[in-house]
Design a protein around this motif. Structure first.
Motif, PDB file in Angstrom:
ATOM      1  N   ARG A   1       0.830  -1.207   0.000  1.00  0.00           N
ATOM      2  CA  ARG A   1       0.000   0.000   0.000  1.00  0.00           C
ATOM      3  C   ARG A   1       0.868   1.262   0.000  1.00  0.00           C
ATOM      4  N   ARG A   2       1.965   1.232  -0.752  1.00  0.00           N
ATOM      5  CA  ARG A   2       2.900   2.366  -0.731  1.00  0.00           C
ATOM      6  C   ARG A   2       3.058   3.054  -2.081  1.00  0.00           C
ATOM      7  N   GLY A   3       2.578   2.467  -3.165  1.00  0.00           N
ATOM      8  CA  GLY A   3       2.755   3.052  -4.491  1.00  0.00           C
ATOM      9  C   GLY A   3       1.725   4.115  -4.806  1.00  0.00           C
ATOM     10  N   GLY A   4       1.942   4.820  -5.924  1.00  0.00           N
ATOM     11  CA  GLY A   4       0.963   5.817  -6.327  1.00  0.00           C
ATOM     12  C   GLY A   4       1.462   6.739  -7.421  1.00  0.00           C
ATOM     13  N   THR A   5       0.582   7.664  -7.809  1.00  0.00           N
ATOM     14  CA  THR A   5       0.882   8.684  -8.816  1.00  0.00           C
ATOM     15  C   THR A   5       0.309  10.010  -8.342  1.00  0.00           C
ATOM     16  N   ARG A   6       1.075  11.080  -8.563  1.00  0.00           N
ATOM     17  CA  ARG A   6       0.598  12.404  -8.177  1.00  0.00           C
ATOM     18  C   ARG A   6       1.059  13.424  -9.209  1.00  0.00           C
ATOM     19  N   VAL A   7       0.195  14.393  -9.524  1.00  0.00           N
ATOM     20  CA  VAL A   7       0.540  15.499 -10.413  1.00  0.00           C
ATOM     21  C   VAL A   7       0.322  16.796  -9.649  1.00  0.00           C
ATOM     22  N   ASP A   8       1.367  17.643  -9.585  1.00  0.00           N
ATOM     23  CA  ASP A   8       1.312  18.902  -8.851  1.00  0.00           C
ATOM     24  C   ASP A   8       1.362  20.087  -9.806  1.00  0.00           C
ATOM     25  N   ALA A   9       0.685  21.156  -9.442  1.00  0.00           N
ATOM     26  CA  ALA A   9       0.802  22.448 -10.130  1.00  0.00           C
ATOM     27  C   ALA A   9       1.512  23.404  -9.184  1.00  0.00           C
ATOM     28  N   MET A  10       2.596  24.055  -9.666  1.00  0.00           N
ATOM     29  CA  MET A  10       3.467  24.855  -8.801  1.00  0.00           C
ATOM     30  C   MET A  10       3.668  26.256  -9.377  1.00  0.00           C
ATOM     31  N   LEU A  11       3.580  27.262  -8.524  1.00  0.00           N
ATOM     32  CA  LEU A  11       3.912  28.643  -8.874  1.00  0.00           C
ATOM     33  C   LEU A  11       5.197  29.037  -8.146  1.00  0.00           C
ATOM     34  N   GLY A  12       6.070  29.803  -8.828  1.00  0.00           N
ATOM     35  CA  GLY A  12       7.331  30.157  -8.205  1.00  0.00           C
ATOM     36  C   GLY A  12       7.834  31.522  -8.615  1.00  0.00           C
ATOM     37  N   ALA A  13       8.872  31.975  -7.902  1.00  0.00           N
ATOM     38  CA  ALA A  13       9.545  33.232  -8.216  1.00  0.00           C
ATOM     39  C   ALA A  13      11.034  33.077  -7.936  1.00  0.00           C
ATOM     40  N   ASN A  14      11.880  33.630  -8.812  1.00  0.00           N
ATOM     41  CA  ASN A  14      13.332  33.636  -8.650  1.00  0.00           C
ATOM     42  C   ASN A  14      13.828  35.076  -8.623  1.00  0.00           C
ATOM     43  N   ALA A  15      14.686  35.392  -7.669  1.00  0.00           N
ATOM     44  CA  ALA A  15      15.302  36.725  -7.584  1.00  0.00           C
ATOM     45  C   ALA A  15      16.816  36.573  -7.692  1.00  0.00           C
ATOM     46  N   TYR A  16      17.424  37.344  -8.605  1.00  0.00           N
ATOM     47  CA  TYR A  16      18.861  37.316  -8.851  1.00  0.00           C
ATOM     48  C   TYR A  16      19.426  38.688  -8.509  1.00  0.00           C
ATOM     49  N   ILE A  17      20.165  38.775  -7.402  1.00  0.00           N
ATOM     50  CA  ILE A  17      20.670  40.064  -6.920  1.00  0.00           C
ATOM     51  C   ILE A  17      21.885  40.478  -7.748  1.00  0.00           C
ATOM     52  N   ARG A  18      21.830  41.667  -8.338  1.00  0.00           N
ATOM     53  CA  ARG A  18      22.875  42.113  -9.258  1.00  0.00           C
ATOM     54  C   ARG A  18      23.827  43.152  -8.670  1.00  0.00           C
ATOM     55  N   ASN A  19      23.449  43.762  -7.545  1.00  0.00           N
ATOM     56  CA  ASN A  19      24.279  44.820  -6.975  1.00  0.00           C
ATOM     57  C   ASN A  19      24.309  44.703  -5.460  1.00  0.00           C
ATOM     58  N   GLY A  20      25.266  45.401  -4.854  1.00  0.00           N
ATOM     59  CA  GLY A  20      25.334  45.465  -3.409  1.00  0.00           C
ATOM     60  C   GLY A  20      26.057  44.295  -2.783  1.00  0.00           C
ATOM     61  N   ALA A  21      25.901  44.174  -1.469  1.00  0.00           N
ATOM     62  CA  ALA A  21      26.616  43.153  -0.705  1.00  0.00           C
ATOM     63  C   ALA A  21      26.202  41.743  -1.095  1.00  0.00           C
TER      64      ALA A  21
END
Length: 351
Positions: free
Chosen positions: A294-314
């Motif tokens: 009783r351990r198998g299965g299938t799952r489909v996820d919908a995911m929202l995300g955001a990426n921030a790339y710091i270009r200046n400063g410390a």
């Protein structure tokens, strides 16, 4: 004058060629130059580059499914399981490092620390306890470590392809215990499969990753398998797993991007059985999480995300990312706890 003109023309053509070649390749030097933070081993590096990373994942599971049908606590108990899991929370801290041996080969290592908590209801009064008694089991510790190689195959016209090949090493425990109902009341006992920290086996992890870009958009797809090589020291092995993701991201500025990802997971039942969990044994645990079928299965996820790339400063060059989502489809070989929602946050820094 003619000679000077030839020199200037040659220099201009050289600069144009350099710019064209740089423009021609897929680039990581933009906020959407990395996949959503929940995708591992999504990119390679140039020779000599390092990258360190940290990810935090929280997953909540609530309620039971059999197939794609919801089951009440009473229905799970009537199905032959007098102890019924009702909720599980998992927290995982993931630490990673990458180093590019060459432009064609990047090495990667990851290890994690997990904390797992599962709520139950002792519907059948197991261990002589009052019927309906709730209880919670907990465990925490180091999980399995992964070592991988990323092999660059193609990078042209803003399209990139690389192969992934890794090994998962059994550094996580399969002997976790906690107090649970047993003969005469609560006793310390070996916990069922989902509460263990590792697989106990050396697992092969092959995969392939594709990436593409335009000026403001990027997209990608990845397929990764986990293949269990042998049985572990307790004479069982977890089911094989296939994870596939496809995503699209929009660069909203030179430092911020947003993404949408669809992830599919399919995993098999457990082969063999941990004798410490066998029904009728001295430590038998009458709960569906102890049933290897009783351990198998299938799952489909919908995911929202955001990426921030710091270009200046410390914090120049540092990346921060967040991704969260929920299942849009689940089919479980239950009764089995269903996933409710997942969130992943992370930090990355290349040098």
């Amino acid at each position: 004058m003619k000679k000077k003109t030839q020199i200037l023309t040659s220099l201009a053509l050289t600069m144009l060629s350099a710019n064209t070649n740089a423009h021609d390749e897929w680039s990581a030097a933009r906020p959407d130059g990395h996949a959503p933070i929940g995708v591992m081993a999504d990119h390679y590096h140039k020779a000599g580059e390092w990258m360190t990373s940290y990810r935090f994942m929280f997953m909540n599971m609530d309620g039971n499914l059999m197939g794609d049908d919801d089951m009440t606590v009473a229905q799970v108990a009537a199905n032959g399981h007098p102890v019924v899991p009702t909720r599980m929370d998992m927290q995982m801290h993931m630490f990673g490092a990458m180093y590019a041996v060459s432009d064609q080969l990047t090495l990667m290592g990851m290890f994690n620390y997990q904390s797992i908590e599962m709520d139950h209801i002792n519907v059948g009064g197991v261990g002589g306890l009052a019927a309906g008694t709730p209880f919670t089991t907990k465990t925490a510790g180091i999980g399995d470590m992964t070592l991988s190689g990323l092999f660059k195959v193609y990078n042209h016209e803003r399209n990139s392809l690389h192969f992934n090949l890794g090994l998962s090493l059994p550094t996580g425990s399969i002997d976790e215990q906690d107090r649970a109902p047993g003969p005469g009341g609560f006793i310390n006992r070996v916990l069922p499969y989902p509460m263990q920290l590792g697989s106990g086996t050396v697992d092969l992890r092959p995969g392939v990753t594709y990436l593409g870009q335009t000026e403001d958009w990027s997209w990608g797809a990845q397929a990764m398998a986990t293949i269990r090589m042998t049985e572990n020291s307790e004479d069982y092995k977890l089911g094989n797993q296939l994870e596939a993701s496809t995503w699209i991201a929009r660069r909203m500025s030179d430092w911020l991007s947003g993404s949408f990802r669809v992830r599919s997971l399919t995993w098999g039942n457990i082969s063999g059985r941990d004798a410490r969990l066998a029904p009728g044994g001295p430590l038998g645990f009458p709960v569906p999480t102890a049933d290897p079928n009783r351990r198998g299965g299938t799952r489909v996820d919908a995911m929202l995300g955001a990426n921030a790339y710091i270009r200046n400063g410390a914090l120049k060059g540092h990346r921060f990312a967040l991704e969260g989502g929920l299942p849009i489809y689940q089919y479980l070989n239950g009764p089995q706890l269903q996933t409710d929602w997942t969130v992943i946050a992370g930090w990355q820094y290349a040098f």
